[in-house]
Scaffold this motif. Structure first.
Motif, PDB file in Angstrom:
ATOM      1  N   LEU A   1      39.331  35.209  31.637  1.00 44.89           N
ATOM      2  CA  LEU A   1      38.472  35.813  32.593  1.00 44.89           C
ATOM      3  C   LEU A   1      38.925  36.751  33.297  1.00 44.89           C
ATOM      4  O   LEU A   1      39.915  37.131  33.648  1.00 44.89           O
ATOM      5  N   LYS A   2      38.085  37.846  32.854  1.00 41.08           N
ATOM      6  CA  LYS A   2      39.208  39.234  33.132  1.00 41.08           C
ATOM      7  C   LYS A   2      38.446  39.118  34.663  1.00 41.08           C
ATOM      8  O   LYS A   2      39.533  39.796  35.530  1.00 41.08           O
ATOM      9  N   SER A   3      37.445  38.392  35.671  1.00 36.69           N
ATOM     10  CA  SER A   3      37.005  37.801  36.667  1.00 36.69           C
ATOM     11  C   SER A   3      38.363  37.430  37.174  1.00 36.69           C
ATOM     12  O   SER A   3      38.146  37.246  38.988  1.00 36.69           O
ATOM     13  N   ALA A   4      39.426  36.351  36.624  1.00 37.04           N
ATOM     14  CA  ALA A   4      40.120  35.638  37.167  1.00 37.04           C
ATOM     15  C   ALA A   4      41.693  36.066  36.731  1.00 37.04           C
ATOM     16  O   ALA A   4      41.935  35.205  37.190  1.00 37.04           O
ATOM     17  N   GLN A   5      41.612  37.119  36.756  1.00 35.70           N
ATOM     18  CA  GLN A   5      42.930  37.673  36.567  1.00 35.70           C
ATOM     19  C   GLN A   5      44.415  37.302  37.076  1.00 35.70           C
ATOM     20  O   GLN A   5      45.166  38.645  36.976  1.00 35.70           O
ATOM     21  N   GLU A   6      43.036  38.160  38.621  1.00 36.77           N
ATOM     22  CA  GLU A   6      44.589  37.969  39.563  1.00 36.77           C
ATOM     23  C   GLU A   6      44.559  36.717  40.236  1.00 36.77           C
ATOM     24  O   GLU A   6      45.298  36.553  41.784  1.00 36.77           O
ATOM     25  N   THR A   7      43.448  35.443  39.934  1.00 35.14           N
ATOM     26  CA  THR A   7      43.652  34.435  40.916  1.00 35.14           C
ATOM     27  C   THR A   7      45.601  34.257  40.083  1.00 35.14           C
ATOM     28  O   THR A   7      45.988  34.251  39.707  1.00 35.14           O
ATOM     29  N   MET A   8      45.801  32.813  41.608  1.00 32.32           N
ATOM     30  CA  MET A   8      47.542  31.673  41.277  1.00 32.32           C
ATOM     31  C   MET A   8      47.538  31.716  39.797  1.00 32.32           C
ATOM     32  O   MET A   8      48.587  31.724  39.415  1.00 32.32           O
TER      33      MET A   8
END
Length: 152
Positions: free
Chosen positions: A93-100
Motif C-alpha cells: 500500500l502506498k499509504s503504508a510505505q513510510e511505516t517501519m
C-alpha cells in the motif's frame, strides 16, 4: 488445446491474450479449447505429456526448468518469445510505505544479496536480487492489459 498458467499472469495469459486481441479474436474463438493450470510448471507438464498442444509460460520459469528438469523441457519447444517485460513486482500500500514494517520488508528484499540466508534464497530462486524499479518498466504490460480491456 492450449494451457494457460493463470488468468492473472502476465506471461501465462496476458501476453497470449493480447496477441489474440491484435488479431481481433479471443482465446475462446482461437483455440478449440483451453484451460488454466494455475502454475507455469504445470503448463510445461501439460504440454510435455500431451494434455495440451501448446501453452503460455514465463521465460524465467522456462530457463529454470531447462536447467532443473531438462527431461521435461526437452519434450517441448518454444514457438514464440515476447518482448522483455518487467519481472513481477512486490507491492504494498502506498499509504503504508513510510511505516517501519514496510521499510523493513523493503530493506530485507534489497539487502538479500549481502545476507547469507538471503543469498541462499536467491540461489534457490535463481535470482540475483531485487531492485527498486521505475514504474515505466511496466508500461508494456499496461499496454497489453489496456488492449485486452478495450476488446472486452
Amino acid at each position: 488445446m492450449h494451457a494457460f498458467s493463470d488468468p492473472d499472469s502476465t506471461s501465462g495469459f496476458l501476453v497470449t491474450r493480447s496477441l489474440l486481441a491484435l488479431r481481433h479474436t479471443t482465446p475462446a474463438q482461437f483455440f478449440r479449447t483451453f484451460f488454466f493450470t494455475y502454475g507455469h510448471r504445470n503448463v510445461v507438464r501439460a504440454v510435455a505429456t500431451g494434455l495440451a498442444e501448446s501453452g503460455s509460460i514465463d521465460g524465467y520459469v522456462w530457463d529454470v526448468m531447462r536447467e532443473r528438469e531438462p527431461e521435461l523441457i526437452n519434450k517441448t519447444r518454444v514457438v514464440y518469445t515476447s518482448e522483455k517485460l518487467g519481472f513481477p513486482p512486490i507491492v504494498g500500500l502506498k499509504s503504508a510505505q513510510e511505516t517501519m514494517t514496510a521499510k523493513a520488508i523493503s530493506a530485507a528484499f534489497l539487502e538479500m544479496p549481502t545476507d547469507p540466508l538471503g543469498q541462499q534464497i536467491l540461489s534457490i530462486l535463481e535470482l540475483d536480487g531485487f531492485t527498486k524499479a521505475d514504474p515505466d518498466l511496466y508500461q508494456g504490460t499496461l499496454e497489453k492489459w489496456l488492449l485486452v480491456k478495450a476488446q472486452a
